[in-house]
Design an enzyme around this catalytic site. Structure first.
Site, mmCIF file in Angstrom:
data_model
loop_
_atom_site.group_PDB
_atom_site.id
_atom_site.type_symbol
_atom_site.label_atom_id
_atom_site.label_comp_id
_atom_site.label_asym_id
_atom_site.label_seq_id
_atom_site.Cartn_x
_atom_site.Cartn_y
_atom_site.Cartn_z
ATOM 1 N N HIS A 94 0.850 -1.190 0.000
ATOM 2 C CA HIS A 94 0.000 0.000 0.000
ATOM 3 C C HIS A 94 0.891 1.249 0.000
ATOM 4 O O HIS A 94 1.902 1.295 0.711
ATOM 5 C CB HIS A 94 -0.885 0.012 1.260
ATOM 6 N N ASP A 96 0.823 4.168 1.305
ATOM 7 C CA ASP A 96 1.166 4.923 2.525
ATOM 8 C C ASP A 96 2.364 4.311 3.258
ATOM 9 O O ASP A 96 2.967 4.955 4.101
ATOM 10 C CB ASP A 96 -0.043 5.070 3.475
ATOM 11 N N HIS A 97 2.730 3.070 2.913
ATOM 12 C CA HIS A 97 3.836 2.396 3.610
ATOM 13 C C HIS A 97 5.172 2.489 2.860
ATOM 14 O O HIS A 97 6.196 2.086 3.383
ATOM 15 C CB HIS A 97 3.463 0.926 3.863
ATOM 16 N N ASP A 220 -0.335 -3.736 8.523
ATOM 17 C CA ASP A 220 -1.794 -3.594 8.455
ATOM 18 C C ASP A 220 -2.434 -4.980 8.454
ATOM 19 O O ASP A 220 -2.043 -5.847 7.666
ATOM 20 C CB ASP A 220 -2.195 -2.852 7.176
ATOM 21 N N HIS A 295 -0.583 3.756 13.282
ATOM 22 C CA HIS A 295 -1.361 3.827 12.035
ATOM 23 C C HIS A 295 -2.689 4.526 12.353
ATOM 24 O O HIS A 295 -3.766 4.041 12.018
ATOM 25 C CB HIS A 295 -1.591 2.416 11.476
#
Ligand SMILES: [Zn+2]
Ligand SMILES: [Zn+2]
Length: 344
Positions: A94, A96-97, A220, A295
């Site tokens: 993803h 955002d990582h 996540d 997160h």
């Protein structure tokens, strides 16, 4: 030669900013496994929080778990020894990582990192590394040509990202855990553990064990019992957390003002994260000493309060939890069981 005060002040300001990270590192601490939270939000913008990133120092080297946008700047502002970085462990792909991987790779190379940066993670990290190497090719060429002279070396090869795909076994072991030792170096063992962030797959958590101290970073995932099994006996569990009640509230609010697109996308996210209460349940099951919730996608919402976000957590019976904050440090000295919290 006389050096003016103004010149000295400018130089020390630059060192404080970390632009001279290779020669401005803080003195080496006593032997420990040290965690620094370099990014604690999710994909939405949150003031004072970068996107997901956990820095871990052990055996004289720095390791990262994910490197979301704005996290590279945090690491430099705090004068972390980025030139000693060996590897970035990617939990899943993803955006955002991984947003700051190219920037961090460049910054740690310019700071003096002597070897390629290892990018360790699920299948797909080989494309991530190859793509960024290609995209940053001109930048690295410019910097090499301009800055490599005299004693300053800036070899192109050391500035590359090098992928290592973790060969995760297809089936879980007798305890129901799918895991693979992804790294061993200088007393540090890093184990990748498959978690459940479907439809995003594969997704991994990472457990760091160093001379009797240990920390687990969930990545996540939904509440995933094999992660509790794999976290048994760890000192610290850094677990993602999303309050689904708040997400639904926001999704409904957006629908009411005609923002159907964002309402729908946010509504989708309740299916693949863990609530704060569930994270505390995992921590209790695992018997870890400390839980840190991170997160925090919702931390930027106007109606966010720590109390509302963690509502119901007290009933779990696991009191040793905290909300993560950018710059929070957790030091685990070797040879004891102390957990020292600090703040950059
Ligand atoms: Zn995420
Ligand atoms: Zn994700």
């Amino acid at each position: 030669m006389k050096i003016s005060r103004r010149v000295l002040a400018a130089a020390s300001a630059l060192l404080m900013l970390g632009s001279g990270a290779a020669f401005a590192q803080a003195p080496a601490p006593a032997d420990s496994l040290k965690v620094t939270l370099c990014g604690t939000s999710g994909p939405l913008p949150v003031r004072d929080r970068a996107k997901p990133c956990v820095a871990i120092q052990a055996g004289g080297s720095l390791y990262l778990v994910d490197i979301g946008s704005e996290a590279s700047e945090n690491l430099q502002l705090w004068r972390m020894p980025i030139a000693t970085t060996r590897a970035v462990f990617i939990t899943h792909l993803h955006s955002d990582h991984i947003g700051d991987l190219g920037e961090f790779n460049m910054q740690s190379w310019v700071a003096g990192r002597p070897a390629p940066l290892q990018v360790v993670g699920p299948p797909g990290v080989e494309h991530l590394a190859a793509g960024l190497n290609e995209a940053y090719g001109p930048d690295h060429g410019f910097r090499h040509a301009h800055h490599e002279h005299g004693a300053v070396k800036l070899p192109i090869a050391a500035g590359l990202l090098q992928a290592r795909v973790i060969p995760m076994p297809a089936k879980p072991d007798a305890q129901g855990v799918q895991s693979h030792v992804a790294w061993r170096q200088d007393g540090l063992t890093v184990t990748a553990i498959a978690v459940n962030h479907k439809p995003v797959a594969p997704a991994y958590a990472y457990r760091f064990d160093y001379k009797g101290r240990s920390v687990v970073v969930s990545g996540d995932t939904i509440k995933w019992l094999p992660l509790a099994t794999a976290s048994k006996g760890a000192d610290v569990l850094i677990h993602e957390a999303q309050n689904n009640g708040m997400t639904r509230q926001l999704s409904d609010g957006l629908a009411m003002i005609g923002q159907d697109r964002m309402s729908s996308i946010l509504g989708d996210t309740v299916s693949y994260h863990t609530t704060p209460v569930e994270a505390a349940e995992i921590a209790k099951l695992a018997g870890v000493k400390q839980l840190v919730l991170t997160h925090l996608t919702q931390a930027g919402l106007p109606f966010f309060t720590p109390e509302a976000f963690t509502k119901g957590i007290d009933a779990v019976g696991f009191p040793n939890w905290r909300l993560a904050k950018d710059g929070m440090t957790i030091d685990l000295p070797v040879g004891g069981d102390e957990i020292r919290f600090g703040q950059n």
